[in-house]
Design a protein around this motif. Structure first.
Motif, mmCIF file in Angstrom:
data_model
loop_
_atom_site.group_PDB
_atom_site.id
_atom_site.type_symbol
_atom_site.label_atom_id
_atom_site.label_comp_id
_atom_site.label_asym_id
_atom_site.label_seq_id
_atom_site.Cartn_x
_atom_site.Cartn_y
_atom_site.Cartn_z
ATOM 1 N N LEU A 32 0.818 -1.219 0.000
ATOM 2 C CA LEU A 32 0.000 0.000 0.000
ATOM 3 C C LEU A 32 0.848 1.264 0.000
ATOM 4 N N ARG A 33 2.169 1.131 0.043
ATOM 5 C CA ARG A 33 3.043 2.289 0.198
ATOM 6 C C ARG A 33 2.804 3.355 -0.872
ATOM 7 N N GLY A 34 2.888 2.981 -2.132
ATOM 8 C CA GLY A 34 2.745 3.955 -3.209
ATOM 9 C C GLY A 34 1.381 4.603 -3.234
ATOM 10 N N GLN A 35 0.338 3.817 -3.013
ATOM 11 C CA GLN A 35 -1.024 4.345 -3.039
ATOM 12 C C GLN A 35 -1.252 5.352 -1.918
ATOM 13 N N VAL A 36 -0.801 5.024 -0.708
ATOM 14 C CA VAL A 36 -1.036 5.907 0.440
ATOM 15 C C VAL A 36 -0.197 7.175 0.337
ATOM 16 N N ILE A 37 1.031 7.059 -0.144
ATOM 17 C CA ILE A 37 1.868 8.255 -0.323
ATOM 18 C C ILE A 37 1.202 9.224 -1.297
ATOM 19 N N ASP A 38 0.644 8.689 -2.370
ATOM 20 C CA ASP A 38 -0.049 9.547 -3.343
ATOM 21 C C ASP A 38 -1.228 10.265 -2.701
ATOM 22 N N ILE A 39 -2.023 9.561 -1.899
ATOM 23 C CA ILE A 39 -3.192 10.165 -1.258
ATOM 24 C C ILE A 39 -2.770 11.242 -0.261
ATOM 25 N N LEU A 40 -1.757 10.927 0.557
ATOM 26 C CA LEU A 40 -1.331 11.881 1.582
ATOM 27 C C LEU A 40 -0.720 13.137 0.968
ATOM 28 N N LEU A 41 0.127 12.968 -0.049
ATOM 29 C CA LEU A 41 0.734 14.143 -0.686
ATOM 30 C C LEU A 41 -0.331 15.037 -1.326
ATOM 31 N N THR A 42 -1.311 14.432 -1.970
ATOM 32 C CA THR A 42 -2.381 15.214 -2.599
ATOM 33 C C THR A 42 -3.177 15.990 -1.556
ATOM 34 N N THR A 43 -3.516 15.295 -0.456
ATOM 35 C CA THR A 43 -4.309 15.945 0.601
ATOM 36 C C THR A 43 -3.511 17.051 1.281
ATOM 37 N N ILE A 44 -2.223 16.821 1.539
ATOM 38 C CA ILE A 44 -1.373 17.832 2.183
ATOM 39 C C ILE A 44 -1.280 19.082 1.312
ATOM 40 N N TYR A 45 -1.097 18.888 0.016
ATOM 41 C CA TYR A 45 -0.979 20.045 -0.898
ATOM 42 C C TYR A 45 -2.265 20.869 -0.886
ATOM 43 N N LYS A 46 -3.417 20.191 -0.905
ATOM 44 C CA LYS A 46 -4.698 20.912 -0.903
ATOM 45 C C LYS A 46 -4.912 21.660 0.411
ATOM 46 N N GLU A 47 -4.557 21.042 1.542
ATOM 47 C CA GLU A 47 -4.747 21.683 2.844
ATOM 48 C C GLU A 47 -3.826 22.885 3.004
ATOM 49 N N PHE A 48 -2.588 22.748 2.521
ATOM 50 C CA PHE A 48 -1.665 23.886 2.602
ATOM 51 C C PHE A 48 -2.172 25.061 1.768
ATOM 52 N N ASN A 49 -2.733 24.756 0.614
ATOM 53 C CA ASN A 49 -3.308 25.839 -0.208
ATOM 54 C C ASN A 49 -4.462 26.526 0.498
ATOM 55 N N LYS A 50 -5.318 25.724 1.192
ATOM 56 C CA LYS A 50 -6.451 26.312 1.911
ATOM 57 C C LYS A 50 -5.981 27.206 3.051
ATOM 58 N N GLN A 51 -4.923 26.816 3.733
ATOM 59 C CA GLN A 51 -4.435 27.560 4.897
ATOM 60 C C GLN A 51 -3.362 28.594 4.528
ATOM 61 N N ASN A 52 -3.139 28.780 3.209
ATOM 62 C CA ASN A 52 -2.142 29.755 2.730
ATOM 63 C C ASN A 52 -0.751 29.497 3.307
ATOM 64 N N ILE A 53 -0.406 28.240 3.368
ATOM 65 C CA ILE A 53 0.938 27.862 3.816
ATOM 66 C C ILE A 53 1.783 27.616 2.574
ATOM 67 N N GLU A 54 2.881 28.342 2.487
ATOM 68 C CA GLU A 54 3.706 28.284 1.287
ATOM 69 C C GLU A 54 4.636 27.080 1.330
ATOM 70 N N ILE A 55 4.690 26.390 0.205
ATOM 71 C CA ILE A 55 5.663 25.323 0.033
ATOM 72 C C ILE A 55 6.772 25.886 -0.840
ATOM 73 N N PRO A 56 7.930 26.186 -0.282
ATOM 74 C CA PRO A 56 8.986 26.839 -1.075
ATOM 75 C C PRO A 56 9.577 25.876 -2.092
ATOM 76 N N TYR A 57 10.104 26.452 -3.114
ATOM 77 C CA TYR A 57 10.784 25.665 -4.135
ATOM 78 C C TYR A 57 12.097 26.350 -4.449
ATOM 79 N N THR A 58 12.990 25.603 -5.021
ATOM 80 C CA THR A 58 14.324 26.141 -5.298
ATOM 81 C C THR A 58 14.250 27.224 -6.360
ATOM 82 N N LYS A 59 14.804 28.385 -6.023
ATOM 83 C CA LYS A 59 14.843 29.485 -6.993
ATOM 84 C C LYS A 59 16.125 30.284 -6.775
#
Length: 359
Positions: free
Chosen positions: A319-346
């Protein structure tokens, strides 16, 4: 036969009659009486004692020994009687044939005995850990081969056949076969050791040091098969499996597998809020185990982010790959809702001055 002192037997029979024919009849009748006594009295008494034990192994041994003992008694008695009644050469030949049949009866008994003991041991691996359901055919064939070889050797001695040339030929053939089947024998012995040591079993998810990951589908004497996540079956010789580093993801006190997700948030973010979001996301996912509970750890101050790890467990490594996909998707959506920035290399480029134009 030398182990049967015929002179003493004849002296004993002379008490009843000096006629060889009557002596032969006495021997045959005595053997029939002794065989019947063993079948109806002695074996039943032993069987009653065996019924009081916890295991059924002794009962099975007694059942297969009854016809063996009675038949061998009769065959040996007929061999002795034929020596007394027939002429020298024909009597010797007939008795040797009967003794050979008695030996074959005992060989069959030992083959059945070894099969029963090995089957019993394969069901109780605490007694003989090497004997399992997978290695059972190997040990059954090996025991049958050893018993057959010993029986043939004794038969040759019984018929006064010189074994020197045969043993020398067998030794040369064995050396040639050993060199020719070196790799096969290496796989064979490695397969037996893998089944005995059990570093992995069927259904486990393993990772080889070469990077392949998959579920073990078959552990044979020659090779091990594993099914990768791409549904491709790999067949690996046991000699390689026995000499390589293997990570068993299904090993340990339970089969649960831990997932680690690294998350980076921008400096200035509310670290407590980020931790709570990650924890709530893991709790809300039904495929994530409640025991052990999910954990969130603040790991380091990164170059451009605060680095945290979400640690949670799933019931099976598959279940590793399936659960990682679900958690990453949910985390990204929640961070967007709470206006939490995910920095990227620039990278920022500053121009100190422009080159002057040539006149």
């Amino acid at each position: 036969m030398d182990w049967l002192n015929e002179n003493q037997l004849v002296d004993l029979l002379n008490i009843f009659s000096e006629n060889p024919f009557y002596q032969a009849i006495i021997i045959v009748l005595s053997s029939l009486l002794l065989a019947r006594l063993f079948n109806n009295v002695i074996s039943k008494l032993i069987l009653k004692i065996a019924d009081k034990t916890k295991t059924h192994l002794d009962n099975q041994i007694i059942h297969i020994s009854r016809p063996t003992v009675s038949n061998s008694i009769i065959l040996i008695a007929l061999g002795l009687a034929s020596k007394l009644t027939f002429p020298d050469e024909s009597g010797q030949f007939t008795s040797t044939v009967l003794y050979t049949l008695a030996l074959l009866v005992w060989s069959l008994f030992f083959m059945r005995l070894s099969r029963i003991v090995l089957v019993h041991s394969s069901r109780n691996t605490h007694n003989l850990p090497l004997v399992t359901s997978q290695t059972l055919p190997l040990f059954q064939n090996l025991s049958a081969l050893i018993i057959s070889g010993l029986a043939i050797y004794i038969i040759f001695i019984l018929w006064n056949i010189d074994m020197t040339a045969w043993l020398a030929s067998a030794g040369i053939v064995g050396i040639a076969v050993g060199f020719a089947a070196k790799d096969t024998l290496a796989n064979l012995f490695s397969g037996v050791l893998i089944l005995a040591d059990a570093p992995y079993k069927i259904g486990d998810y393993v990772v080889l040091d070469t990077g392949e990951r998959g579920m073990v589908t078959h552990i044979g004497i020659r090779s091990t098969r594993m099914l990768t996540r791409a549904d491709v079956e790999l067949t690996i010789p046991n000699s390689i499996m026995g000499n390589t580093k293997i990570i068993n993801e299904s090993g340990g006190p339970y089969k649960k597998f831990r997932i680690q997700i690294r998350v980076g948030v921008a400096y200035g973010s509310d670290i407590d809020q980020v931790k709570q979001i990650l924890f709530d996301v893991a709790l809300a996912e039904t495929t994530v185990c409640a025991d052990p509970p999910p954990r969130v750890r603040f790991r380091s101050f990164g170059n451009s982010s605060l680095d945290l790890d979400l640690l949670c467990w799933v019931e099976d490594p598959s279940l590793r790959g399936q659960v990682i996909d679900i958690l990453l998707t949910t985390i990204y959506k929640e961070f967007n809702k709470q206006n939490i920035e995910i920095p990227y290399t620039k990278q920022d480029l500053y121009i100190k001055e422009f080159p002057k134009e040539k006149l």
